[in-house]
Design a protein around this motif. Structure first.
Motif, mmCIF file in Angstrom:
data_model
loop_
_atom_site.group_PDB
_atom_site.id
_atom_site.type_symbol
_atom_site.label_atom_id
_atom_site.label_comp_id
_atom_site.label_asym_id
_atom_site.label_seq_id
_atom_site.Cartn_x
_atom_site.Cartn_y
_atom_site.Cartn_z
ATOM 1 N N LYS A 338 20.253 16.123 55.219
ATOM 2 C CA LYS A 338 21.614 17.045 55.042
ATOM 3 C C LYS A 338 21.136 17.822 53.781
ATOM 4 C CE LYS A 338 25.405 15.132 57.724
ATOM 5 N NZ LYS A 338 26.812 15.107 57.783
ATOM 6 N N ALA A 339 21.037 19.123 53.801
ATOM 7 C CA ALA A 339 20.568 19.908 52.741
ATOM 8 C C ALA A 339 21.632 19.666 51.680
ATOM 9 C CB ALA A 339 20.539 21.600 52.987
ATOM 10 N N GLY A 340 21.254 19.157 50.230
ATOM 11 C CA GLY A 340 22.066 19.079 49.368
ATOM 12 C C GLY A 340 22.894 17.500 49.118
ATOM 13 N N SER A 341 22.396 16.630 50.212
ATOM 14 C CA SER A 341 22.539 15.517 49.983
ATOM 15 C C SER A 341 21.654 14.498 49.618
ATOM 16 C CB SER A 341 23.273 15.127 51.538
ATOM 17 O OG SER A 341 23.766 13.519 51.584
ATOM 18 N N ILE A 342 22.216 13.568 49.089
ATOM 19 C CA ILE A 342 21.355 12.309 48.480
ATOM 20 C C ILE A 342 21.153 11.252 49.582
ATOM 21 C CG2 ILE A 342 21.752 12.751 46.017
ATOM 22 C CD1 ILE A 342 23.709 10.564 46.029
ATOM 23 N N GLY A 343 21.847 11.522 50.677
ATOM 24 C CA GLY A 343 21.833 10.600 51.761
ATOM 25 C C GLY A 343 22.908 9.552 51.877
ATOM 26 N N PRO A 344 22.957 8.691 52.826
ATOM 27 C CA PRO A 344 24.007 7.460 52.777
ATOM 28 C C PRO A 344 23.181 6.209 51.993
ATOM 29 C CG PRO A 344 23.123 8.137 55.180
ATOM 30 C CD PRO A 344 22.180 8.743 54.166
ATOM 31 N N ALA A 345 24.149 5.304 51.742
ATOM 32 C CA ALA A 345 23.640 4.382 50.871
ATOM 33 C C ALA A 345 22.554 3.657 51.507
ATOM 34 C CB ALA A 345 24.826 3.002 51.086
ATOM 35 N N ALA A 346 21.701 3.094 50.601
ATOM 36 C CA ALA A 346 20.478 2.421 51.146
ATOM 37 C C ALA A 346 20.739 0.756 51.612
ATOM 38 C CB ALA A 346 19.691 2.070 49.949
ATOM 39 N N GLU A 347 20.110 0.206 52.383
ATOM 40 C CA GLU A 347 20.126 -1.033 53.054
ATOM 41 C C GLU A 347 20.548 -2.071 51.687
ATOM 42 O OE1 GLU A 347 18.104 1.487 55.888
ATOM 43 O OE2 GLU A 347 17.804 1.165 53.820
ATOM 44 N N ASP A 348 21.638 -2.868 52.120
ATOM 45 C CA ASP A 348 22.020 -4.046 51.138
ATOM 46 C C ASP A 348 22.780 -3.190 49.828
ATOM 47 O OD1 ASP A 348 20.934 -5.817 52.758
ATOM 48 O OD2 ASP A 348 19.025 -5.774 51.888
ATOM 49 N N TRP A 349 23.210 -1.949 49.878
ATOM 50 C CA TRP A 349 23.833 -1.405 48.768
ATOM 51 C C TRP A 349 25.126 -1.027 49.415
ATOM 52 C CZ3 TRP A 349 22.550 -0.282 43.734
ATOM 53 C CH2 TRP A 349 21.282 -0.686 43.268
ATOM 54 N N GLU A 350 26.258 -1.148 48.377
ATOM 55 C CA GLU A 350 27.428 -0.464 48.684
ATOM 56 C C GLU A 350 27.574 0.696 47.613
ATOM 57 O OE1 GLU A 350 30.799 -3.516 48.992
ATOM 58 O OE2 GLU A 350 29.263 -4.906 48.217
ATOM 59 N N GLY A 394 32.400 -5.767 38.732
ATOM 60 C CA GLY A 394 31.276 -6.003 39.625
ATOM 61 C C GLY A 394 30.365 -4.540 39.994
ATOM 62 N N TRP A 395 31.294 -3.394 39.881
ATOM 63 C CA TRP A 395 30.733 -2.165 40.251
ATOM 64 C C TRP A 395 30.412 -1.536 39.159
ATOM 65 C CZ3 TRP A 395 30.761 -0.248 45.313
ATOM 66 C CH2 TRP A 395 31.557 -1.111 46.200
ATOM 67 N N PHE A 396 29.090 -0.905 39.375
ATOM 68 C CA PHE A 396 28.399 -0.351 38.045
ATOM 69 C C PHE A 396 29.090 1.261 38.386
ATOM 70 C CE2 PHE A 396 25.079 2.497 36.709
ATOM 71 C CZ PHE A 396 25.240 2.292 35.318
ATOM 72 N N HIS A 397 29.241 1.651 37.022
ATOM 73 C CA HIS A 397 29.599 3.148 36.953
ATOM 74 C C HIS A 397 28.705 3.894 36.651
ATOM 75 C CE1 HIS A 397 34.173 2.708 37.208
ATOM 76 N NE2 HIS A 397 33.863 1.437 36.995
ATOM 77 N N THR A 398 28.177 4.899 37.546
ATOM 78 C CA THR A 398 27.137 5.842 37.339
ATOM 79 C C THR A 398 27.044 6.685 36.262
ATOM 80 O OG1 THR A 398 27.472 7.100 38.992
ATOM 81 C CG2 THR A 398 26.268 5.250 39.596
ATOM 82 N N GLY A 399 28.438 7.150 36.070
ATOM 83 C CA GLY A 399 28.637 8.530 35.394
ATOM 84 C C GLY A 399 28.377 9.815 36.168
ATOM 85 N N ASP A 400 27.975 9.427 37.472
ATOM 86 C CA ASP A 400 27.785 10.774 38.290
ATOM 87 C C ASP A 400 29.029 11.212 38.898
ATOM 88 O OD1 ASP A 400 25.052 11.591 37.729
ATOM 89 O OD2 ASP A 400 24.579 9.792 38.597
ATOM 90 N N LEU A 401 29.463 12.313 39.054
ATOM 91 C CA LEU A 401 30.529 12.908 40.026
ATOM 92 C C LEU A 401 30.130 13.151 41.403
ATOM 93 C CD1 LEU A 401 32.620 15.121 37.587
ATOM 94 C CD2 LEU A 401 33.179 12.624 38.236
ATOM 95 N N GLY A 402 30.743 12.774 42.604
ATOM 96 C CA GLY A 402 30.094 12.946 43.776
ATOM 97 C C GLY A 402 31.441 12.992 44.985
ATOM 98 N N ARG A 403 30.811 12.996 46.174
ATOM 99 C CA ARG A 403 31.793 13.085 47.152
ATOM 100 C C ARG A 403 31.026 12.584 48.444
ATOM 101 N NH1 ARG A 403 30.754 17.193 50.763
ATOM 102 N NH2 ARG A 403 29.382 19.204 49.528
ATOM 103 N N ARG A 404 31.865 12.245 49.241
ATOM 104 C CA ARG A 404 31.217 11.495 50.545
ATOM 105 C C ARG A 404 31.639 12.570 51.842
ATOM 106 N NH1 ARG A 404 33.398 7.887 54.070
ATOM 107 N NH2 ARG A 404 35.004 7.556 52.814
#
Length: 523
Positions: A338-350, A394-404
Motif C-alpha cells: 500500500k502506498a506510504g505503508s511500511i507493510g505488516p509485521a514481519a514473520e516472528d515479530w510483534e 520487553g517491548w522496544f520503543h522505536t521513537g517513531d510515531l505511526g498508525r495501523r
C-alpha cells in the motif's frame, strides 16, 4: 553457532558460484571463504581473541567483507565506522568500545587515525588496506614511523587458508553499531549472532525474493544496519554481493547494467537521483536484469513509488526497522503493498502502536511504534540505564510515531522527536513533506519545527527543485494552503540547490534546523 557459518554452507553447496564482485575482483564462494580464513588466522596471530573488539574503518569494498566475516568467524566483535568519521568521532568510538585493533583504508582515513593515535590507549594494531584507486599512494610509508602499521595484503598472504568457526552462544555479540547520537554521545548497540542470523534469514526468505543465481547491489554503507538486509540477506541465500565504494546515481545504474544486477536497495534519495539520471540518458543503461527494488532508512514519498516501478520495470518493497532491531521488522509484501505503508509485521515479530501509558491505541490512531522480535538488540554497550529506558515489559520503543490500518498495515507518521506543536496542534513533518513532493517543481523536501513566541513552534520547509524548474517560496506556501489545514502549512520556505545528507543519503534535518536557528539568533 557463528554468523560466519553461512559462508561455510555456501562454500560446500555452491563453491564456484559468484560471491563478491567489484570493479576489481570477482570471487567465488570458495575463494571468498579462503580469504576470510586467512584474515581470521592473521587476526588470531596478532592476539585477537573471542570477545575482543576490532574496528572497521573502510568504505564498501571486498576487503570490508573479508575483514567483517573474519572477525565474526573468530568470535571477535566488529565495530563499524562510517568512512566519513574524523578524529573526535574515531577517538570516542575506539575508546568507548576499547577496540584493540583497527582496519582502515590508506590515505585520508589512515591520516585521521594517526592524528589521534596518542589518545587511543587500547589500540594495539593498525592494519592498513591499500587505497587501490589512488595510484602511487605512499601514506603508509610516511606514517609508519609515527605508529606501527601492518599491511593488510601481507597479513592476508601469510594467513593459513583453513579456519574453523569459533563456537559462540546465540546471544554473544557479533557487532557493535553506534547510533547517530541525536542527543549526547553515540550509543553502541550490541547486536548478536542470533540477531543477525535470524534477520538475515528473514530478509533472504521473505523480504527480498532472492535466490543463489541473483546479484545484489546497494548504495548504502556497510557500516549501517542496512548491512543485514543488503549483505547478510543475499549471502544467506548464496546470492552475489556487488560492492560500490560510494553511491553515485550514474555509477549505480552503470553497475546494474554491467553486472546484470537483479536487486538494488537504497534510501529514497538514491532512487530520486537515479530516476533523474536515467531520464536524462536512458540509452546509456540496460536494466533488463533488474527486477526488485527495496527502500528503507527514511519514508519514500508515495508519488515516487509508481515512478520507480514504471520507469525501471521492477517490483518495489518498502521495509522498516532500526539499528536496535537488526533491520527489518515490517515490510511491504511484493505485489500487495500500500502506498506510504511500511507493510505488516514481519514473520516472528510483534508490532504495536501505543500511547504515552504504553496502552495499544485504536486502529487509525497515532502513537509510538513498539516491537518485539528475534532481531531486537541486547542493549547499549556500557549503558545499562539507557538500555532500561529503551524497553517496557520487553517491548522496544522505536521513537517513531505511526498508525495501523484495519488490514494490519503500518504507517510511519514521523519521528517522535520531530513532531512539532503549532498553536496547540500536532504537526507531523512527513505529512507536510508528502504535499511538497506532489508539487511538480519539487525534487526534495524537508520540514522542521522552529521556535515561535506566539505559536510555540512553526513549520519551515526546505526544498530543492527539479532541473529546469522554477518557483518561489510564496508560490509553495500558496500551494500548501490549497492542500492542507492552515496550521500545517509552512510559514517559511527556503530554496536550496541541494539538501544536506549523510553518507547513507538521508536528509540531515538536524543540520537544517540548527542552521535556521543560528540564523534567527544572529539575524
Amino acid at each position: 553457532m557463528n554468523l560466519a557459518e553461512i559462508l561455510e554452507r555456501n562454500t560446500l553447496r555452491i563453491p564456484q558460484n559468484s560471491a563478491v564482485i567489484s570493479e576489481d575482483v570477482h570471487w567465488s564462494w570458495k575463494e571468498f571463504n579462503t580469504l576470510v580464513n586467512r584474515m581470521g588466522n592473521a587476526l588470531q596471530g596478532l592476539g585477537v581473541r573471542k570477545g575482543d573488539r576490532v574496528g572497521i574503518y573502510l568504505p564498501n569494498s571486498p576487503e570490508y567483507l573479508v575483514v567483517y566475516f573474519a572477525i565474526a568467524k573468530i568470535g571477535a566483535i566488529a565495530v563499524a565506522f562510517n568512512i566519513m568519521y574524523k578524529g573526535a568521532e574515531i577517538t570516542y568510538i575506539i575508546n568507548n568500545s576499547e577496540a584493540t585493533a583497527l582496519v582502515c583504508l590508506d590515505g585520508e582515513p589512515l591520516r585521521n587515525v594517526v592524528g589521534v593515535v596518542g589518545e587511543l590507549p587500547t589500540l594495539k594494531h593498525l592494519i592498513v588496506v591499500p587505497a587501490r584507486a589512488a595510484s602511487g599512494s605512499n601514506s603508509t610509508a610516511v606514517f609508519s614511523a609515527a605508529f606501527p602499521v601492518l599491511s593488510y595484503d601481507k597479513l592476508l598472504g601469510a594467513g593459513e587458508p583453513v579456519l574453523a568457526a569459533v563456537d559462540c552462544a546465540a546471544d554473544d555479540v557479533v557487532t557493535i553499531l553506534y547510533t547517530s547520537g541525536t542527543t549526547g554521545q553515540p550509543k553502541g548497540a550490541m547486536l548478536t549472532h542470533r540477531n543477525f542470523s535470524d534477520n538475515a534469514k528473514l530478509n533472504a526468505f521473505y523480504t527480498l525474493h532472492i535466490n543463489d543465481q541473483d546479484r545484489f547491489l546497494t548504495g548504502t554503507p556497510f557500516c549501517h544496519i542496512f548491512f543485514v538486509l543488503t549483505v547478510l540477506g543475499p549471502i544467506y541465500k548464496g546470492a552475489a554481493v556487488i560492492t560500490m565504494p560510494r553511491f553515485f546515481p550514474d555509477k549505480a545504474l552503470e553497475l546494474i547494467s554491467r553486472f546484470r544486477v537483479t536487486h538494488f536497495a537504497g534510501v529514497p534519495t538514491m532512487y530520486i537521483y537515479m530516476l533523474q539520471t536515467y531520464a536524462a540518458h536512458p540509452e546509456l543503461y540496460d536494466l533488463q536484469s533488474w527486477r526488485f527494488a527495496q527502500a528503507a532508512g527514511a519514508a519514500m514519498p508515495a508519488e515516487y513509488i509508481e515512478r520507480i516501478e514504471q520507469t525501471f520495470q521492477v517490483g518495489f518493497c518498502e521495509c522498516y526497522g532500526s539499528t536496535e532491531t537488526s533491520s527489518t521488522c515490517t515490510y511491504g509484501r511484493l505485489g500487495h503493498g500500500k502506498a506510504g505503508s511500511i507493510g505488516p509485521a514481519a514473520e516472528d515479530w510483534e508490532v504495536q502502536v501505543v500511547d504515552g501509558g504504553n496502552r495499544e491505541v485504536a486502529c487509525g490512531d497515532v502513537g509510538e511504534i513498539v516491537v518485539k522480535g528475534p532481531g531486537v538488540f541486547r542493549g547499549y554497550w556500557k549503558m545499562p540505564a539507557a538500555t532500561r529506558e529503551a524497553f517496557t515489559d520487553g517491548w522496544f520503543h522505536t521513537g517513531d510515531l505511526g498508525r495501523r490500518d484495519e488490514d494490519g498495515y503500518f504507517y510511519i507518521v514521523d519521528r517522535k522527536k520531530d513532531m512539532l506543536i503549532c498553536g496547540g496542534y500536532n504537526v507531523y513533518p512527513r505529512e507536510v513533506e508528502e504535499v511538497l513532493y506532489s508539487h511538480p517543481a519539487v525534487l526534495e523536501a524537508a520540514v522542521v519545527g522552529l521556535p515561535d513566541p506566539v505559536k510555540g513552534e512553526i513549520p519551515k520547509a526546505f526544498i530543492s527543485l527539479r532541473p529546469g524548474q522554477q518557483t518561489t517560496a510564496e508560490e509553495i506556501i500558496t500551494y500548501c494552503r490549497s492542500k492542507m489545514a492552515a496550521y500545517k502549512v509552512p510559514r517559511l520556505v527556503e530554496l536550496l540547490p541541494e539538501l544536506p545528507k549523510n553518507m547513507s543519503g538521508k536528509i540531515l534535518k538536524r543540520s537544517l534546523k540548527a542552521t535556521s536557528q543560528s540564523d534567527a539568533e544572529t539575524g
